[in-house]
Design a protein around this motif. Sequence first.
Motif: not given
Length: 378
Positions: A159-171
Amino acid sequence: MGQNQKVSWNRVLILAGAVIAFTIGSGFATGQEIVQYFTAYGVEGILTVLLFAACFIYYNYNFAKAGAEEHFERGNDVYRFYCGKYIGTLMDYYSTVFCYMSFFVMVGGAASTFNQQYGLPLWVGGTVLTALTILTVVGGLNSMVDKIGIVGPAIVVLCIGIGVITLARDAGSVGAGLEIIKTGAFAQAGGETIKNAGPNWVISGLSYAGFVLLWFASFTAALGANNKKKDVEYGIYGGTVAVCAAIILIMLAQIANINTPGISLQGIFVWNANIPNLILAERIWRPFASIFAIVVFAGIYTTAVPLLYNPCARFAKEGTNRFRILTVALGLLGLFVGLFLPFRVLVNVIYVLNGYVGAVLIVFMLWKNIKDVCRKKQ
């Protein structure tokens, strides 16, 4: 249970994993719970997380301490310890009913996960979960904590991985997402709006802490009675930090993609999907969503087991034929109810309503703590 015993960090990790696994059920792993309790409030969702964390640490520390010092015959005796004979007995029975009602949510979550990701009929996911849960509960409690303690951290990491990867792209889209939530400009809403757990972030935070409390009361009291105090204490702290970090990351990832549609589903977006986290996983890498769906199912399973075990153990002795029959009967009834009601409705009604009841128990705990402090000063 001496306080001077050395801390077993291996045990701390297992206990933290058990805390994580018990917290992360269908609502959390699917992202539906995070949408309703945190994402729906925009930036104030951070305050909801902090309020939940403070309550979560407070009552779990008290439950573990009471279990270690009072050596309850049953974990549910912790309700009488804090609320007195009559209200405590009422809370005991109510929490048992609530745990069983929460099992309905697990069935609905498993059914919706397999349906949204694989296109399978709802009864498939619900039936598989129910069968596995019944088999595990019938097998007994002895190895349950160790089993779910291994699965929990793996789910949080993903879950943390999904959040980090998504935010790295969509912050950069978080601001736009916050504006959409503030104005209610949800894609293809048609008069509908995002579901939330209460009228404001304070009520939501207390409700979230409250419904989780009803899961943890007897569970944490039993952990306190059967483990070293420091091990349980550090396990609670570690589990809380991991869960809250995952909540914040997933919440921000959902906000940044609040109007993002599912690839294979028409009219389904993060804001109104049964399983919003699958849309986030799908955007990272489509095959990953299929893998993550299995992980979500594992998270649902780790919570479903103790939720079914609790009411069965309350009314029958573990290992007896009565216990086995009751487990099968309640499992099948839960399957029927969980498939009959929509998953988003199950989360919104059962969790929110019972969260308010759990928040009342926090008031009783505070009152007892205050009386104990005053008594010591006399």
